[in-house]
Design a protein around this motif. Structure first.
Motif, mmCIF file in Angstrom:
data_model
loop_
_atom_site.group_PDB
_atom_site.id
_atom_site.type_symbol
_atom_site.label_atom_id
_atom_site.label_comp_id
_atom_site.label_asym_id
_atom_site.label_seq_id
_atom_site.Cartn_x
_atom_site.Cartn_y
_atom_site.Cartn_z
ATOM 1 N N LEU A 121 0.908 -1.259 0.058
ATOM 2 C CA LEU A 121 0.093 0.056 0.023
ATOM 3 C C LEU A 121 0.859 1.246 0.055
ATOM 4 N N SER A 122 1.951 1.144 0.921
ATOM 5 C CA SER A 122 2.659 2.291 1.064
ATOM 6 C C SER A 122 3.464 2.612 -0.151
ATOM 7 N N LYS A 123 3.796 1.823 -0.907
ATOM 8 C CA LYS A 123 4.684 2.116 -2.184
ATOM 9 C C LYS A 123 3.890 2.341 -3.275
ATOM 10 N N ARG A 124 2.963 1.442 -3.697
ATOM 11 C CA ARG A 124 2.040 1.548 -4.633
ATOM 12 C C ARG A 124 1.064 2.528 -4.824
ATOM 13 N N GLU A 125 0.694 3.018 -3.504
ATOM 14 C CA GLU A 125 -0.429 4.275 -3.635
ATOM 15 C C GLU A 125 0.362 5.448 -3.670
ATOM 16 N N LYS A 126 1.688 5.555 -3.228
ATOM 17 C CA LYS A 126 2.476 6.801 -3.344
ATOM 18 C C LYS A 126 2.550 6.703 -5.197
ATOM 19 N N GLU A 127 2.777 5.764 -5.596
ATOM 20 C CA GLU A 127 2.934 5.960 -7.259
ATOM 21 C C GLU A 127 1.582 6.334 -7.713
ATOM 22 N N ARG A 139 -2.579 -10.363 -13.921
ATOM 23 C CA ARG A 139 -3.008 -9.235 -14.457
ATOM 24 C C ARG A 139 -2.175 -7.812 -14.274
ATOM 25 N N HIS A 140 -1.630 -7.612 -13.199
ATOM 26 C CA HIS A 140 -1.055 -6.425 -12.932
ATOM 27 C C HIS A 140 0.124 -6.370 -12.254
ATOM 28 N N GLY A 141 0.813 -7.905 -12.195
ATOM 29 C CA GLY A 141 2.173 -7.794 -11.722
ATOM 30 C C GLY A 141 2.050 -7.275 -10.028
ATOM 31 N N GLU A 142 3.031 -6.304 -9.557
ATOM 32 C CA GLU A 142 3.046 -6.020 -8.294
ATOM 33 C C GLU A 142 2.398 -4.542 -8.227
ATOM 34 N N SER A 143 1.848 -4.061 -9.361
ATOM 35 C CA SER A 143 1.087 -2.745 -9.205
ATOM 36 C C SER A 143 -0.434 -3.070 -8.497
ATOM 37 N N ILE A 144 -1.077 -1.913 -8.220
ATOM 38 C CA ILE A 144 -2.464 -1.968 -7.637
ATOM 39 C C ILE A 144 -3.228 -1.342 -8.871
#
Length: 399
Positions: free
Chosen positions: A123-129, A188-193
């Motif tokens: 959450l911290s890493k991907r929502e920052k993106e 479908r999305h790899g490590e992304s959210i």
């Protein structure tokens, strides 16, 4: 109904649902094993040892697998750990002695010590993106898991006494469905959210004092650990204590659920009032609930007093929890899983040491008085820490 659903979809996604449903399972299991321990008439100190050993495995998993998630990907670790826990959950149907209770407690703590650092790091890493404000990332996560806790704490003692197969059956179904969903999402999305956030989530809060963030982390992690000791002692030890006061074990969950009601309401409040961000003085003011809780501990125990103590203990836990996880996961490095692991390790230490010290205090005093003196010692310590910290920072960051 459609409008409400649309709003929810713009603020929450599947990984908040995982946080919520697994928190239900975690607290179903925690309250269940402690209800079983109380039903088997284990001593306060033995119950404390049980929780301490389980927490030790939680800490080990948090520190090790938090870093692994940063290296190979949080979703990969989640898929593997959920699959293993699916198999291990079957063991819950065969608990028949103290050794089984210890083995099962160690196993599920090891899983959750792996699970939550991955969710936090992801959450911290991907929502920052995605451009989501860090405060909103933290608050939505805390609200999602704390709502799950309410269900788990309230229903655990009742279900394990009346319908034990529901507790372990829920774990098996949840792990199986989560495994399939995670596999599909990763393909479908790899490590992304995959998520379209509401514009409200991108609004910035106060400035973070990054030059001193390591100091903020140290202070608030210490405060979180100390204030969490009473909270973590109440959940496993209150069933036996309440039962000693003439109430049936099966309904104790509906009293100690006050802890998690206090947690949820606090998270909602801190989401609205963001003045604590970068502001040690304001952050310290919120901690006033802990001395208030301490006063209630010294009152004559009744069902209402037990509930109020639980409620204020939940608030006392949730406030420094928010500070600690916020400054912990706000990192300018690619170490979100590592920081999540540190945070969960502190959670594990609190969960283990709190019942151990609380159990010893209750056994010596044979009542709430021992817990009260423990709370006074903690109050003096955190007061000194906060005063030192405010003096050390010497400024308040404004909007």
């Amino acid at each position: 109904m459609r409008i409400a659903l649309k709003i929810l979809k713009s603020r929450f996604h599947i990984y908040h649902l995982f946080s919520n449903t697994y928190s239900i399972l975690l607290y179903l299991l925690i309250t269940s094993i402690n209800a079983i321990a109380a039903q088997w008439n284990l001593s306060f100190f033995t119950i404390g040892i049980l929780n301490f050993v389980g927490a030790l495995f939680y800490v080990i998993a948090s520190l090790f697998f938090g870093r692994i998630g940063d290296r190979i990907g949080q979703k990969k670790v989640l898929i593997f750990s959920v699959f293993l826990f699916l198999i291990f959950s079957i063991y819950g149907f065969f608990l028949s002695n103290i050794l089984d209770l210890f083995i099962f407690t160690m196993g599920f703590n090891f899983f959750f010590g792996t699970f939550f650092p991955q969710i936090e790091g992801l959450l911290s890493k991907r929502e920052k993106e995605l451009g989501i404000d860090p405060v909103n990332t933290i608050n939505r996560f805390t609200i999602s898991w704390s709502l799950g806790n309410i269900i788990g704490v309230a229903m655990g003692p009742f279900l394990i006494i009346k319908f034990p197969y529901v507790v372990f059956g829920y774990g098996i179904v949840l792990n199986l469905s989560s495994y399939l969903i995670l596999k599909k999402d990763f393909a479908r999305h790899g490590e992304s959210i995959s998520f379209e956030p509401s514009p409200e989530l991108k609004k910035s809060s106060n400035t973070i004092d990054f030059p001193k963030i390591s100091l903020y982390r140290t202070v608030y992690r210490s405060t979180y650990f100390l204030l969490g000791l009473i909270y973590s002692a109440i959940i496993p030890l209150f069933p036996k204590l309440i039962n000693m006061n003439g109430l049936p074990i099966g309904i104790t969950g509906f009293i100690i659920v006050g802890t998690n009601i206090g947690v949820v309401l606090t998270f909602i409040l801190l989401e609205r009032l963001k003045s604590w961000v970068g502001n040690p003085k304001t952050a310290a003011i919120f901690l006033i609930v802990f001395p208030l809780m301490t006063l209630f501990i010294f009152m004559r125990p009744t069902p209402v007093i037990f509930f109020v103590i639980s409620f204020l203990a939940g608030m006392s836990y949730a406030i420094p929890y928010t500070y600690a996880i916020f400054y912990g996961l706000n990192s300018q490095k690619a170490d979100h899983g590592k920081q999540g692991g540190f945070h969960e390790a502190i959670t594990g230490l609190t969960t283990g040491i709190g019942p151990l010290l609380g159990g010893l205090a209750l056994q010596i005093s044979n009542g709430l008085m021992g817990l009260g003196f423990m709370a006074i010692f903690i109050l003096v310590t955190i007061s000194a820490i906060q005063l030192w910290f405010i003096k050390k920072t010497k400024h308040v960051i404004q909007n």
